[in-house]
Structures are given as structure tokens and as C-alpha cells.
Design an enzyme around this catalytic site. Sequence first.
Site, PDB file in Angstrom:
ATOM      1  N   HIS A   1      15.655  13.051  77.560  1.00 50.52           N
ATOM      2  CA  HIS A   1      14.245  13.212  78.387  1.00 50.52           C
ATOM      3  C   HIS A   1      13.572  11.555  78.914  1.00 50.52           C
ATOM      4  CE1 HIS A   1      12.328  17.058  75.671  1.00 50.52           C
ATOM      5  NE2 HIS A   1      13.218  15.979  74.618  1.00 50.52           N
TER       6      HIS A   1
ATOM      7  N   ASP B   1      14.414  22.854  77.042  1.00 45.07           N
ATOM      8  CA  ASP B   1      13.979  22.665  75.052  1.00 45.07           C
ATOM      9  C   ASP B   1      13.419  23.685  74.934  1.00 45.07           C
ATOM     10  OD1 ASP B   1      13.177  20.214  73.592  1.00 45.07           O
ATOM     11  OD2 ASP B   1      12.837  19.225  74.293  1.00 45.07           O
TER      12      ASP B   1
END
Length: 470
Positions: free
Chosen positions: A277, A328
Site C-alpha cells: 500500500h 488483496d
Amino acid sequence: MSEPLERQLFAADALLPTGWARDVLVAWDGAGRITTITPNAQPNGAAVATGPLLPGMPNLHSHAFQRAFAGLTEYRGESQDSFWSWRNLMYRFAARITPESLEAIATWLYVEMLEAGYTSVCEFHYVHHGQDGRPYADDATLSLALLRAAKSAGIGITLLPVLYQTSGFGAKPPRADQARFVRSTDNMLSLLERLAPATRALGGILGLAPHSLRAVPPDSLAAAVQGLTALNPQAPIHIHIAEQTQEVDDCIAWSGQRPVQWLLEHAPVDERWCLVHATHMTPQEYADAACTGAVAGICPTTEANLGDGIFDMPLWLQHGGRWGVGSDSHACVNAAEELLMLEYGQRLSLRQRNVLASSTQAEVATAMTLQAVQGGAQASGRSPGGMAGPAGLAVGQQADMVALDAQHVALAGLPAPSMLSSHVFGSHRTSAIDSLWVAGVLRVAQGRHALHETAAQAFVAARSTTIAAG
């Protein structure tokens, strides 16, 4: 000595690390490693790809069990819904996962990934223990379920057992609903030793994932990295970092520094690391993190789903930063969709078009594909050449390949670069994929995996059972 015909594939167009090439013959050995790449060749009896040949895409970030949770949180349960309220619901779902349901969910997920253009996955695995929080008799039970799922589907796997110890900065005790995640550092290193032979037998890669700075105290982070390095100096290390603004604020309150700033000053971050991220960084953090050689693991559809924010990709690239994509939480399982969302996020933020085209590749889908494959190979530990070696369709690399369908209505009659562009921006994304190989083994043909029906049925049953348990 040439490879047997069953280890050769001819493509009229192929995307090599240097760009597009015509009439390419790819050959690989019995271990699934590419031995020759020959442009301007003839088929000479080899199998012929149905359309442009692409390098397989590594998926840099996966929480497999969350696939069964996708779509079940799209309602407002609080006055201001956020990542943190989503996390509470996710914990409730994680509490019900069993070894059997995890294997079924992961097998279907990995079949989906293969059908969607991913040829390997980095599994960021943090549900370790039984539903009561106590270890299974075999402490590796859930990790082994994931390895079996990868073997069944035929996807390459980088298994990243997660170190998770605290509920917040300053060594806050773990919450009751985090009991299935928690391990001591010594216990984690013992688990890695236990998993090493099983992972090697599968042809997989074993690394470590310190969950985040809020979940791993400084002493534990240092000891875990040191212990992993003693086991394997090349093992990949992945960490969630600066995903949420609250995380940044909490880190500043604890240490006086932002998360990425703290990590770079207190850990040996280098090309082994993947910063997952890294959404909220200052310009200086972008520059400093890029200089380490670490890969940014960007998960555009999940980051959009959770309201995380937008990674400043132009600034990262300005400093030579490497990157890859991950699915994810699996709100979307589609390699091309992640590229589309990444580019569109930049367009919305900057009010420009074709933001991620590079100086060497003006066509944005081509540029993104090559960059994501290069960064993905590095972060997954699947690139024998490391940072210096070209990834994808190159000698020495694994024969992970995707063939598009040149007769698909969105692609038909176009030159190869435009076919890739239409695949990413103008098709249903997975619908334009015809075939996929992992280590030279055909895993998807005519858009379908052999396990598609049976794995889907097992997934639906596992999801229903998990939901009913609560």
C-alpha cells in the site's frame, strides 16, 4: 541441444522485457525455466499461441480467505463507514474459517487468479490458529492448506506467514478477535523452518510478513528479520505500511515519525522488501523508499473498496521506484482490472490521461504490464536475476505466460500493442484471455481451468458453511 516440441511455444507477437517482438519462439526446460527466446523464428512444429503472448502477472498481495467475504460488507453499518469498521466485520468472518474451508476457498481463488492472468501469488497469511485461538496439533495446519490449494490449482506461490503480536503502536495487547493471528517471534521462526521443505517441494518461495508497525513491536521486527535472514538471505519480506491516515497519525503519536520514515530508519529495507500500500507518504518518503530498491505493492481495487486513498505513482516513478499489483481482499480478482484501476485512479487524481506511459513505452498498457511484471517478480522472490535481471519472457525466468485471444471482438484485427490495450481498457478483462502456462505447464485453455466447475462448487459450499456458522 533444442528443447522437445512440447516445451516450445510460437507466438506471432510477444511482449519481451525490451518491448514487442514478432514471430517469437519460446523454449523451456523440464524445470519450467526459459532456455531460449528467438524472435523472427518459424513455428517448426511447436504449439502456436492464439494471440499476443504476455508475461504472466505476479499477484503481490493476497489474503485468500477474504475471497469468500467479498461483496458482503457493501452496506453502511456505522454513521461513517471506513477501513476500521470493515476490519471488524472481517475479523468476525476470519473467526469461522476452518482448515477445510480455507483450502476450498483458496483453491477456487487460485483458479480464478489463473483464469484472470495471474501466474503466481504472494499469500500474506495471518490466520494461524484454531477457532478458539489455540494452536492446532500441527502448528502449520492452515499454511499447509494454502500450499495444497496452490498445488491443486497449479499456481506459483510465495508463502508469507504473518507475524502479528499487538493491536496497536506501543505494544498494546492483542484484541480477543485477533487471537488466531498471534505468534511469538521464536514460534514464527520455528514455523518457517517447518514450512521450508514443504514449500520447496512445491517449487514455492517462503518469506515473512511482519503484519505492520502497529502489530509488530520494534524488537520483534528486528529479531524476526534477523532470524529470517539466517534461514535464507534472499527470502522476501512484505509489510503493510501507511495504508490509512489513522495509522500515520497513531505512528506519529507513538514515535514522532511517520510509518515509512520510521521503518526506513529502523529496519534494513532493501530490494527484498515489499511495502504494501504505502499510500500515505510525504515526497521525501517517496524518494527515500524508492532509493532502497523496495517494491511498492499496490492493490488498486481493494484500496478503492476500502477508501484508502491513491498512491502517487508518477512521484514514485520519478525516483525510479519499482512496483507491482495485488488483489488483496479480492473484491476483484483480475490482473488487467488492477492495471485499469491504477491508471484510472491517477487520471482522476491528476485530471490527465495515459499517466503511466513511460519514456520508452508510450502505450500505457504495455508500459504498466512490463513494470508490474518486473516489480512483481522481484517482490515475490521469483526473479533469479534480482533487480538487475529482466523479468517476464526472458532466458532464465520461469515460463509463466498468457496468450490473448486474437479473435475476441475487442481485439480482432488490431496490432498486438492495441490488443493489449483493448484487453486492459476495452474488454471484460478476463474474457480476452485464451491460455495460460505456469512453469511451462498449460493451466488455462480457451479461458477455462480444468478445475473451474468443481472448485467453484466447493467454494460456494465452504462460503455457505462459514456464513451459517455465525
